[in-house]
Structures are given as C-alpha cells and as structure tokens.
Scaffold this motif. Structure first.
Motif, PDB file in Angstrom:
ATOM      1  N   GLN A 156       1.028  -1.143   0.178  1.00  0.00           N
ATOM      2  CA  GLN A 156       0.035  -0.239  -0.267  1.00  0.00           C
ATOM      3  C   GLN A 156       0.932   1.113   0.302  1.00  0.00           C
ATOM      4  OE1 GLN A 156      -2.735   0.680   3.678  1.00  0.00           O
ATOM      5  NE2 GLN A 156      -4.050   1.568   2.254  1.00  0.00           N
ATOM      6  N   LYS A 157       1.978   0.803  -0.247  1.00  0.00           N
ATOM      7  CA  LYS A 157       3.087   2.424  -0.018  1.00  0.00           C
ATOM      8  C   LYS A 157       3.861   2.218  -1.645  1.00  0.00           C
ATOM      9  CE  LYS A 157       6.966   2.682   2.650  1.00  0.00           C
ATOM     10  NZ  LYS A 157       7.954   2.132   3.276  1.00  0.00           N
ATOM     11  N   CYS A 187       4.257   7.695   0.503  1.00  0.00           N
ATOM     12  CA  CYS A 187       2.287   7.647   0.432  1.00  0.00           C
ATOM     13  C   CYS A 187       1.528   6.415   0.480  1.00  0.00           C
ATOM     14  CB  CYS A 187       1.879   8.840  -0.387  1.00  0.00           C
ATOM     15  SG  CYS A 187       2.901  10.433   0.014  1.00  0.00           S
ATOM     16  N   VAL A 188       0.482   6.420   1.209  1.00  0.00           N
ATOM     17  CA  VAL A 188      -0.163   5.426   1.280  1.00  0.00           C
ATOM     18  C   VAL A 188      -1.465   5.770   0.017  1.00  0.00           C
ATOM     19  CG1 VAL A 188      -2.517   4.548   2.305  1.00  0.00           C
ATOM     20  CG2 VAL A 188      -0.652   4.911   3.406  1.00  0.00           C
ATOM     21  N   VAL A 189      -1.367   4.138  -0.699  1.00  0.00           N
ATOM     22  CA  VAL A 189      -2.262   4.416  -2.182  1.00  0.00           C
ATOM     23  C   VAL A 189      -3.673   3.712  -1.755  1.00  0.00           C
ATOM     24  CG1 VAL A 189      -0.562   4.257  -3.517  1.00  0.00           C
ATOM     25  CG2 VAL A 189      -1.588   2.210  -3.019  1.00  0.00           C
ATOM     26  N   TYR A 190      -4.845   4.359  -2.013  1.00  0.00           N
ATOM     27  CA  TYR A 190      -6.002   3.877  -2.228  1.00  0.00           C
ATOM     28  C   TYR A 190      -7.036   3.394  -3.565  1.00  0.00           C
ATOM     29  CZ  TYR A 190      -5.672   6.549   2.281  1.00  0.00           C
ATOM     30  OH  TYR A 190      -4.908   7.387   3.803  1.00  0.00           O
ATOM     31  N   TYR A 191      -6.883   2.021  -3.844  1.00  0.00           N
ATOM     32  CA  TYR A 191      -8.240   1.648  -4.697  1.00  0.00           C
ATOM     33  C   TYR A 191      -9.116   2.555  -4.656  1.00  0.00           C
ATOM     34  CZ  TYR A 191     -10.223  -1.103  -7.702  1.00  0.00           C
ATOM     35  OH  TYR A 191     -11.211  -2.081  -9.067  1.00  0.00           O
ATOM     36  N   ARG A 194      -8.339   1.418 -10.569  1.00  0.00           N
ATOM     37  CA  ARG A 194      -6.515   1.750 -10.078  1.00  0.00           C
ATOM     38  C   ARG A 194      -6.232   2.153  -8.686  1.00  0.00           C
ATOM     39  NH1 ARG A 194      -6.940   8.057 -12.125  1.00  0.00           N
ATOM     40  NH2 ARG A 194      -7.744   9.574 -10.000  1.00  0.00           N
ATOM     41  N   TRP A 195      -4.891   2.027  -8.541  1.00  0.00           N
ATOM     42  CA  TRP A 195      -5.039   2.323  -7.165  1.00  0.00           C
ATOM     43  C   TRP A 195      -4.821   4.262  -7.121  1.00  0.00           C
ATOM     44  CZ3 TRP A 195      -5.295  -1.069  -3.037  1.00  0.00           C
ATOM     45  CH2 TRP A 195      -5.897  -2.133  -3.504  1.00  0.00           C
ATOM     46  N   HIS A 196      -4.513   4.439  -6.217  1.00  0.00           N
ATOM     47  CA  HIS A 196      -3.946   6.119  -6.237  1.00  0.00           C
ATOM     48  C   HIS A 196      -3.125   6.479  -5.578  1.00  0.00           C
ATOM     49  CE1 HIS A 196      -4.723  10.492  -7.123  1.00  0.00           C
ATOM     50  NE2 HIS A 196      -5.208  10.579  -5.950  1.00  0.00           N
ATOM     51  N   CYS A 197      -2.005   7.784  -5.660  1.00  0.00           N
ATOM     52  CA  CYS A 197      -1.705   8.105  -4.513  1.00  0.00           C
ATOM     53  C   CYS A 197      -1.983   9.650  -4.522  1.00  0.00           C
ATOM     54  CB  CYS A 197      -0.128   8.033  -4.476  1.00  0.00           C
ATOM     55  SG  CYS A 197       0.845   9.059  -2.823  1.00  0.00           S
ATOM     56  N   PRO A 198      -2.780   9.671  -3.262  1.00  0.00           N
ATOM     57  CA  PRO A 198      -2.776  11.547  -3.530  1.00  0.00           C
ATOM     58  C   PRO A 198      -2.019  12.586  -2.903  1.00  0.00           C
ATOM     59  CG  PRO A 198      -3.677  10.219  -1.404  1.00  0.00           C
ATOM     60  CD  PRO A 198      -2.816   9.402  -2.406  1.00  0.00           C
ATOM     61  N   CYS A 199      -0.389  11.619  -2.664  1.00  0.00           N
ATOM     62  CA  CYS A 199       0.221  13.029  -2.452  1.00  0.00           C
ATOM     63  C   CYS A 199       0.664  13.502  -3.541  1.00  0.00           C
ATOM     64  CB  CYS A 199       1.472  12.194  -1.733  1.00  0.00           C
ATOM     65  SG  CYS A 199       1.355  10.955  -0.120  1.00  0.00           S
ATOM     66  N   GLY A 219      -0.277  -3.411 -11.181  1.00  0.00           N
ATOM     67  CA  GLY A 219       0.411  -2.361  -9.751  1.00  0.00           C
ATOM     68  C   GLY A 219       1.407  -1.590 -11.050  1.00  0.00           C
ATOM     69  N   ASP A 220       1.199  -1.851 -11.892  1.00  0.00           N
ATOM     70  CA  ASP A 220       1.846  -0.929 -12.884  1.00  0.00           C
ATOM     71  C   ASP A 220       1.922   0.579 -13.170  1.00  0.00           C
ATOM     72  OD1 ASP A 220       3.301  -3.204 -13.909  1.00  0.00           O
ATOM     73  OD2 ASP A 220       2.183  -3.267 -15.915  1.00  0.00           O
ATOM     74  N   VAL A 221       2.800   0.985 -12.944  1.00  0.00           N
ATOM     75  CA  VAL A 221       2.825   2.799 -13.125  1.00  0.00           C
ATOM     76  C   VAL A 221       1.626   3.124 -14.168  1.00  0.00           C
ATOM     77  CG1 VAL A 221       3.445   5.550 -12.818  1.00  0.00           C
ATOM     78  CG2 VAL A 221       4.556   3.720 -11.910  1.00  0.00           C
ATOM     79  N   LEU A 222       0.973   3.975 -14.142  1.00  0.00           N
ATOM     80  CA  LEU A 222      -0.489   4.739 -15.053  1.00  0.00           C
ATOM     81  C   LEU A 222       0.023   6.025 -15.398  1.00  0.00           C
ATOM     82  CD1 LEU A 222      -3.802   3.286 -14.225  1.00  0.00           C
ATOM     83  CD2 LEU A 222      -1.979   2.357 -16.174  1.00  0.00           C
ATOM     84  N   SER A 223       0.531   6.703 -14.549  1.00  0.00           N
ATOM     85  CA  SER A 223       0.342   7.779 -14.789  1.00  0.00           C
ATOM     86  C   SER A 223       1.193   8.940 -13.346  1.00  0.00           C
ATOM     87  CB  SER A 223      -0.387   9.304 -14.557  1.00  0.00           C
ATOM     88  OG  SER A 223      -1.504   8.813 -13.906  1.00  0.00           O
ATOM     89  N   GLY A 224       1.783   9.899 -13.491  1.00  0.00           N
ATOM     90  CA  GLY A 224       2.662  10.023 -12.378  1.00  0.00           C
ATOM     91  C   GLY A 224       3.795  10.854 -12.407  1.00  0.00           C
TER      92      GLY A 224
END
Length: 84
Positions: free
Chosen positions: A11-12, A18-22, A28-33, A43-48
């Motif tokens: 979840q890191k 930062c914590v990722v959220y589904y 997708r999994w999203h990191c709000p930070c 779990g592959d990177v989509l963006s950011g």
C-alpha cells in the motif's frame, strides 16, 4: 478482479512512500500525495511521478480463505521490506 482471482500489492507508493488507495470507479490504485496512479490488476505505473510499479504480494486461496504469503519480489532477490 473476479471471484476466483486475487491480487495484492504494497500500500506504499513507490515515489515517496505515501499510502495508495483503491479507486474502484477508476479501476486503479491512487496516491493522493503527488497524483500517482497504478493499474489495479498489475500495479504498473499509469501516471504521475512514480517510475516503479507497486510491490506485489503473493496470495493463495486455502479452504475458501485468502492468505497473503509475502512479497513476490523478495524471492526474486529484490528488497524484502515490509508490506503495508
């Protein structure tokens, strides 16, 4: 995922931890930070800003229960740090 297939990830966020959220609506999994996004099934990177995928956690179904077995990359010689 379907009724018979499960995946699990750390979840890191691989950017700065930062914590990722589904987000089921976005699948997708999203990191709000820093607005990092990861594919729900891989779990592959989509963006950011993250450049590495989320750490995968091996799971298995035993007697109808899902068990987390540990980090998949630990067996392959990768970092064996704790999963969140």
């Amino acid at each position: 995922m379907g009724d018979e297939r499960f995946v699990a990830f750390s979840q890191k966020c691989t950017h700065l931890g930062c914590v990722v959220y589904y987000e089921p609506d976005e699948h997708r999994w999203h990191c709000p930070c820093h607005e990092g996004n990861f594919a729900a099934e891989t779990g592959d990177v989509l963006s950011g800003p993250p450049v590495r995928p989320l750490g995968r956690i091996d799971v298995e179904v035993r007697d109808g229960m899902v068990w987390a077995l540990g980090r998949a990359d630990a067996e392959a010689g990768g970092a064996a740090g704790g999963a969140a």
